[in-house]
Design a protein around this motif. Structure first.
Motif, mmCIF file in Angstrom:
data_model
loop_
_atom_site.group_PDB
_atom_site.id
_atom_site.type_symbol
_atom_site.label_atom_id
_atom_site.label_comp_id
_atom_site.label_asym_id
_atom_site.label_seq_id
_atom_site.Cartn_x
_atom_site.Cartn_y
_atom_site.Cartn_z
ATOM 1 N N GLU A 1 -21.190 -14.463 17.917
ATOM 2 C CA GLU A 1 -19.768 -14.417 18.244
ATOM 3 C C GLU A 1 -19.126 -15.758 17.950
ATOM 4 N N GLN A 2 -17.813 -15.731 17.802
ATOM 5 C CA GLN A 2 -17.064 -16.949 17.500
ATOM 6 C C GLN A 2 -15.721 -16.892 18.203
ATOM 7 N N SER A 3 -15.313 -18.006 18.773
ATOM 8 C CA SER A 3 -14.029 -18.087 19.450
ATOM 9 C C SER A 3 -12.953 -18.568 18.476
ATOM 10 N N TYR A 4 -11.754 -17.986 18.619
ATOM 11 C CA TYR A 4 -10.628 -18.343 17.763
ATOM 12 C C TYR A 4 -9.419 -18.692 18.616
ATOM 13 N N THR A 5 -8.764 -19.786 18.278
ATOM 14 C CA THR A 5 -7.425 -20.014 18.784
ATOM 15 C C THR A 5 -6.456 -19.174 17.943
ATOM 16 N N ARG A 6 -5.217 -19.088 18.424
ATOM 17 C CA ARG A 6 -4.190 -18.382 17.656
ATOM 18 C C ARG A 6 -4.091 -18.947 16.248
ATOM 19 N N ASP A 7 -3.996 -20.262 16.137
ATOM 20 C CA ASP A 7 -3.808 -20.877 14.830
ATOM 21 C C ASP A 7 -5.015 -20.669 13.916
ATOM 22 N N ALA A 8 -6.212 -20.718 14.487
ATOM 23 C CA ALA A 8 -7.411 -20.547 13.663
ATOM 24 C C ALA A 8 -7.485 -19.144 13.085
ATOM 25 N N TRP A 9 -7.131 -18.117 13.891
ATOM 26 C CA TRP A 9 -7.183 -16.759 13.365
ATOM 27 C C TRP A 9 -6.087 -16.519 12.333
ATOM 28 N N LEU A 10 -4.894 -17.025 12.596
ATOM 29 C CA LEU A 10 -3.807 -16.867 11.625
ATOM 30 C C LEU A 10 -4.102 -17.636 10.339
ATOM 31 N N ASP A 11 -4.898 -18.684 10.418
ATOM 32 C CA ASP A 11 -5.306 -19.417 9.221
ATOM 33 C C ASP A 11 -6.245 -18.569 8.363
ATOM 34 N N GLN A 12 -7.110 -17.782 9.020
ATOM 35 C CA GLN A 12 -8.052 -16.947 8.274
ATOM 36 C C GLN A 12 -7.398 -15.696 7.695
ATOM 37 N N MET A 13 -6.440 -15.122 8.380
ATOM 38 C CA MET A 13 -5.903 -13.821 7.977
ATOM 39 C C MET A 13 -5.434 -13.754 6.519
ATOM 40 N N PRO A 14 -4.736 -14.767 5.988
ATOM 41 C CA PRO A 14 -4.276 -14.655 4.602
ATOM 42 C C PRO A 14 -5.397 -14.632 3.572
ATOM 43 N N THR A 15 -6.647 -14.900 3.997
ATOM 44 C CA THR A 15 -7.774 -14.847 3.063
ATOM 45 C C THR A 15 -8.380 -13.456 2.963
ATOM 46 N N HIS A 16 -7.892 -12.493 3.751
ATOM 47 C CA HIS A 16 -8.417 -11.131 3.701
ATOM 48 C C HIS A 16 -7.790 -10.370 2.540
ATOM 49 N N GLY A 17 -8.581 -9.513 1.912
ATOM 50 C CA GLY A 17 -8.130 -8.831 0.710
ATOM 51 C C GLY A 17 -6.865 -8.025 0.894
ATOM 52 N N SER A 18 -6.633 -7.526 2.090
ATOM 53 C CA SER A 18 -5.433 -6.737 2.332
ATOM 54 C C SER A 18 -4.165 -7.587 2.359
ATOM 55 N N LEU A 19 -4.318 -8.922 2.403
ATOM 56 C CA LEU A 19 -3.155 -9.803 2.548
ATOM 57 C C LEU A 19 -2.976 -10.803 1.411
ATOM 58 N N THR A 20 -3.978 -10.980 0.559
ATOM 59 C CA THR A 20 -3.909 -12.053 -0.435
ATOM 60 C C THR A 20 -2.759 -11.881 -1.420
ATOM 61 N N GLN A 21 -2.300 -10.657 -1.637
ATOM 62 C CA GLN A 21 -1.254 -10.432 -2.630
ATOM 63 C C GLN A 21 0.108 -10.100 -2.021
ATOM 64 N N LEU A 22 0.223 -10.241 -0.698
ATOM 65 C CA LEU A 22 1.503 -9.962 -0.059
ATOM 66 C C LEU A 22 2.535 -11.034 -0.399
ATOM 67 N N PRO A 23 3.797 -10.660 -0.627
ATOM 68 C CA PRO A 23 4.866 -11.657 -0.746
ATOM 69 C C PRO A 23 4.948 -12.486 0.534
ATOM 70 N N SER A 24 5.405 -13.714 0.399
ATOM 71 C CA SER A 24 5.390 -14.646 1.527
ATOM 72 C C SER A 24 6.182 -14.137 2.728
ATOM 73 N N ASP A 25 7.285 -13.403 2.491
ATOM 74 C CA ASP A 25 8.079 -12.933 3.629
ATOM 75 C C ASP A 25 7.342 -11.850 4.408
ATOM 76 N N LYS A 26 6.652 -10.966 3.692
ATOM 77 C CA LYS A 26 5.889 -9.915 4.369
ATOM 78 C C LYS A 26 4.674 -10.490 5.084
ATOM 79 N N LEU A 27 4.013 -11.465 4.459
ATOM 80 C CA LEU A 27 2.886 -12.119 5.118
ATOM 81 C C LEU A 27 3.349 -12.804 6.397
ATOM 82 N N ALA A 28 4.479 -13.484 6.344
ATOM 83 C CA ALA A 28 4.996 -14.163 7.526
ATOM 84 C C ALA A 28 5.278 -13.169 8.647
ATOM 85 N N GLU A 29 5.778 -11.985 8.301
ATOM 86 C CA GLU A 29 6.058 -10.964 9.309
ATOM 87 C C GLU A 29 4.772 -10.483 9.973
ATOM 88 N N VAL A 30 3.735 -10.282 9.165
ATOM 89 C CA VAL A 30 2.438 -9.872 9.714
ATOM 90 C C VAL A 30 1.903 -10.942 10.657
#
Length: 275
Positions: free
Chosen positions: A214-243
């Protein structure tokens, strides 16, 4: 609850390995990918190394070199194969030898290896063609061992992600399936990997090796990882920011952090005869 990985396609869509534009999109922020993505359990690395006949390892879809560096630290000589030149460049800067190609098209030039690994990457490889190429380059007794992280987000975070993602990307090929157990969702992938190995032949019967952590995540640490997931790598910046805004709000409501249970699962088989 919804789980994000594996990158499951809707029934009308192609298999993940046919989405080359996604498979080769991670290098858009290679530094973030290397910083934010989790490492692999040392116990798994040690078991794969111990099960092979020698130290020569081929790392398929090596990305920024996370697994390659861990296997190197365990005493292996590692060659990476990576389709994204940007990821390969990052890995080289960390000391990993990398050749740029998809695994299916890569030319082994007569080289042989004691293990073929793939860290959270084999779903981007055709399961039959990949197993056939592994059979070609493995020495007798060598081991094919693709492995993937399985994680279970807290229900509030997973629900927030599924809701906002489906709102901003309604036509996405990534289907967030509701499930109470992330491992159940991944079992389809693991079965496809094993079936590909069996179809090629010349391997022992595939096994699953599971390592829980298991691994603990702060809010910032998890949000830092999310854009590296395949479902998000190609999102426009405005849509990514909304997610990220909606998911961040869900984590804030939980107190600003959470602990993620992981299971890292290797689907593995040994080469039983020369190619």
């Amino acid at each position: 609850m919804p789980t994000v990985p594996p990158r499951q396609s809707r029934p009308s869509e192609h298999e993940p390995h046919q989405h080359r534009q996604v498979a080769e999109s991670f290098g858009s922020d290679a530094e973030r990918y290397d910083r934010a993505r989790p490492r692999y359990p040392e116990a798994m690395v040690d078991r794969i190394v111990a099960a092979g006949p020698g130290p020569d390892v081929l790392d398929v879809g090596c990305g920024t070199g996370t697994a390659a560096r861990q296997f190197h630290a365990a005493g292996c000589k590692v060659l990476g194969v990576e389709p994204d030149a940007r990821m390969a460049d990052f890995a080289r800067r960390s000391g990993v030898e990398v050749e740029v190609a998809t695994f299916e098209a890569w030319d082994p030039a007569g080289r042989e290896f004691d293990a073929v690994i793939a860290g959270t990457a084999w779903h981007w490889v055709d399961p039959v063609a990949g197993a056939a190429k592994a059979a070609q380059v493995l020495r007798p007794g060598g081991r094919l061992a693709p492995f993937h992280h399985v994680f279970q987000l807290p229900s509030d975070v997973a629900d927030a992600f599924a809701t906002v993602y489906q709102r901003v990307v309604p036509d996405s090929p990534f289907n967030l399936q509701p499930t109470r157990q992330a491992l159940d969702a991944y079992q389809v992938l693991f079965t496809k990997i094993a079936d590909g190995i069996r179809e090629v032949g010349g391997f022992s019967d595939p096994e699953q090796w599971r390592f829980d952590w298991e691994q603990s995540y702060t809010r910032d640490a998890w949000l830092d990882q999310m854009p590296t997931h395949g479902s998000l790598t190609q999102l426009p910046s405005d849509k990514l920011a909304e997610v990220l805004e909606d998911v961040g709000a869900a984590i804030d409501a939980m107190g600003g952090s959470f602990t993620m249970p992981y299971a890292t699962v290797a689907v593995t088989a040994a080469r039983t005869e020369a190619a």
